[in-house]
Enzyme design. Structure first.
Site, short mmCIF file in Angstrom:
data_model
loop_
_atom_site.label_atom_id
_atom_site.label_comp_id
_atom_site.label_asym_id
_atom_site.label_seq_id
_atom_site.Cartn_x
_atom_site.Cartn_y
_atom_site.Cartn_z
N SER A 141 0.85 -1.20 0.00
CA SER A 141 0.00 0.00 0.00
C SER A 141 0.88 1.24 0.00
CB SER A 141 -0.87 0.05 1.27
OG SER A 141 -1.64 -1.12 1.44
N ASP A 150 0.79 3.72 10.22
CA ASP A 150 0.28 3.04 9.02
C ASP A 150 -1.24 3.17 8.88
OD1 ASP A 150 2.88 2.23 8.39
OD2 ASP A 150 2.68 0.37 9.53
C1 GAR Z 1 10.00 -2.41 1.52
O1 GAR Z 1 9.44 -3.68 1.43
C2 GAR Z 1 9.04 -1.44 2.17
O2 GAR Z 1 7.70 -1.68 1.83
C3 GAR Z 1 9.28 -1.74 3.62
O3 GAR Z 1 10.67 -1.87 3.73
C4 GAR Z 1 11.17 -2.40 2.50
C5 GAR Z 1 12.29 -1.52 2.03
O4 GAR Z 1 12.91 -2.06 0.89
N1 GAR Z 1 8.77 -0.70 4.46
C6 GAR Z 1 8.26 -0.93 5.66
O5 GAR Z 1 8.19 -2.04 6.15
C7 GAR Z 1 7.75 0.31 6.36
N2 GAR Z 1 6.95 -0.06 7.50
P1 GAR Z 1 13.91 -1.18 0.05
O6 GAR Z 1 14.89 -0.57 1.07
O7 GAR Z 1 14.61 -2.17 -0.83
O8 GAR Z 1 13.13 -0.14 -0.69
#
Ligand code: GAR
Length: 230
Positions: A141, A150
Site C-alpha cells: 500500500s 500506518d
Molecule cells: C519495503 O518492502 C518497504 O515496503 C518496507 O521496507 C522495504 C524496504 O525495501 N517498508 C516498511 O516495512 C515500512 N513499514 P527497500 O529498502 O529495498 O526499498
C-alpha cells in the site's frame, strides 16, 4: 506577467536500508518515465546501502542515538528536509516511527510505502503474519502518513497471491516486485499535481478518493470497477 506554475516535482526520500524502492525512483527519472527530481535522500542509518545510490551532495544521515530525544532527532531530520524545499517526502523503507510533530510539519506531503494490504498488518513482520493467518492474498500500500502508525488514507494498493509453501522471504520478494511499479504510479500522480490531502480528505483530480486505487498488471492504477486507468 504571471509566473508559470511549477509542477510539484521535488521529491525527498527517507530510507533505512537497501533502497530498492529509491533505486526504482532513480531509474524511472533517468528513463524519463517519472518527471521528477530527487532533492535529497535522508536516513536514520548512516551505513544504509540506500545512501550509496545517490551522489554525496544529496545525502543526509544521522544516528538517533546522538540526539537527546526522538523529538530532537526528528526536528533535525525535518530541518534538513525542509532546506531542500521538497514538494513530496516519500518514506521508502524508512523503518523508524516518525514523531507526531514531524508528521504534522509535513502533513499532506508525506507518503509511505508499506508491505501489506492496509488496514491489514500495520507495523512489522507483515509477510510472516499474513502467512501465519493463512491469507490467500497479500500486497503493498502507498498511503499518506498521519500520526497513527500506518493508518493514513491509502492512495493505492497492489495485490499478490500467497502461494503454498511460501516463507516470509519468498512472499516479501513477490511483494517487492509490485512495490516498485506501485510507488512509481502514485508518484506520477503526485508530481503531476493530481493528488492532494487536505485535512482528512484525500483527493485525486479534486475528487475525494474513497477507496484505494489498484495497480493492474500493466502497471497502471485503476479505481475499483473502473474501465480505464486513472
Ligand atoms: C519495503 O518492502 C518497504 O515496503 C518496507 O521496507 C522495504 C524496504 O525495501 N517498508 C516498511 O516495512 C515500512 N513499514 P527497500 O529498502 O529495498 O526499498
Amino acid at each position: 506577467m504571471s509566473a508559470t506554475p511549477t509542477r510539484p516535482d521535488r521529491i525527498a526520500v527517507l530510507v533505512s536500508g537497501r533502497g530498492s524502492n529509491l533505486q526504482a525512483i532513480l531509474d524511472a527519472i533517468d528513463a524519463g518515465t517519472l518527471p521528477a527530481h530527487i532533492v535529497g535522500v535522508f536516513s536514520d542509518k548512516p551505513s544504509a546501502a540506500a545512501l550509496e545510490r545517490v551522489e554525496p551532495a544529496l545525502r543526509w544521515s544521522a544516528s538517533p542515538k546522538d540526539y537527546a530525544s526522538r523529538e530532537a532527532f526528528d526536528a533535525a531530520l525535518g530541518d534538513a528536509i525542509e532546506a531542500t524545499q521538497p514538494d513530496w517526502i516519500v518514506c521508502a523503507g524508512y523503518l523508524r516511527i516518525l514523531c507526531d510533530a514531524f508528521v504534522e510539519r509535513f502533513q499532506g506531503r508525506l507518503l509511505n510505502i508499506h508491505p501489506s494490504l492496509l488496514p491489514k498488518y500495520p507495523g512489522l513482520r507483515t509477510h510472516a503474519r499474513a502467512i501465519a493467518d493463512g491469507e490467500a492474498e497479500h500486497g503493498a500500500s502507498v498511503h499518506f502518513v498521519i500520526p497513527e502508525l500506518d493508518a493514513g488514507t491509502v492512495v493505492a494498493q497492489a495485490r499478490v497471491p500467497v502461494r503454498p509453501g511460501d516463507d516470509a522471504d519468498a512472499l516479501a520478494a513477490r511483494v517487492l516486485e509490485v512495490e516498485h511499479p506501485l510507488l512509481l504510479a502514485v508518484l506520477r500522480l503526485a508530481v503531476a499535481g493530481r493528488l492532494a490531502e487536505r485535512g482528512t480528505t484525500t483527493t485525486l483530480d479534486g475528487h475525494a478518493l474513497f477507496t484505494p486505487l489498484l495497480l493492474d498488471s500493466a502497471g497502471a492504477l485503476r479505481a475499483p470497477g473502473a474501465d480505464g486507468p486513472v
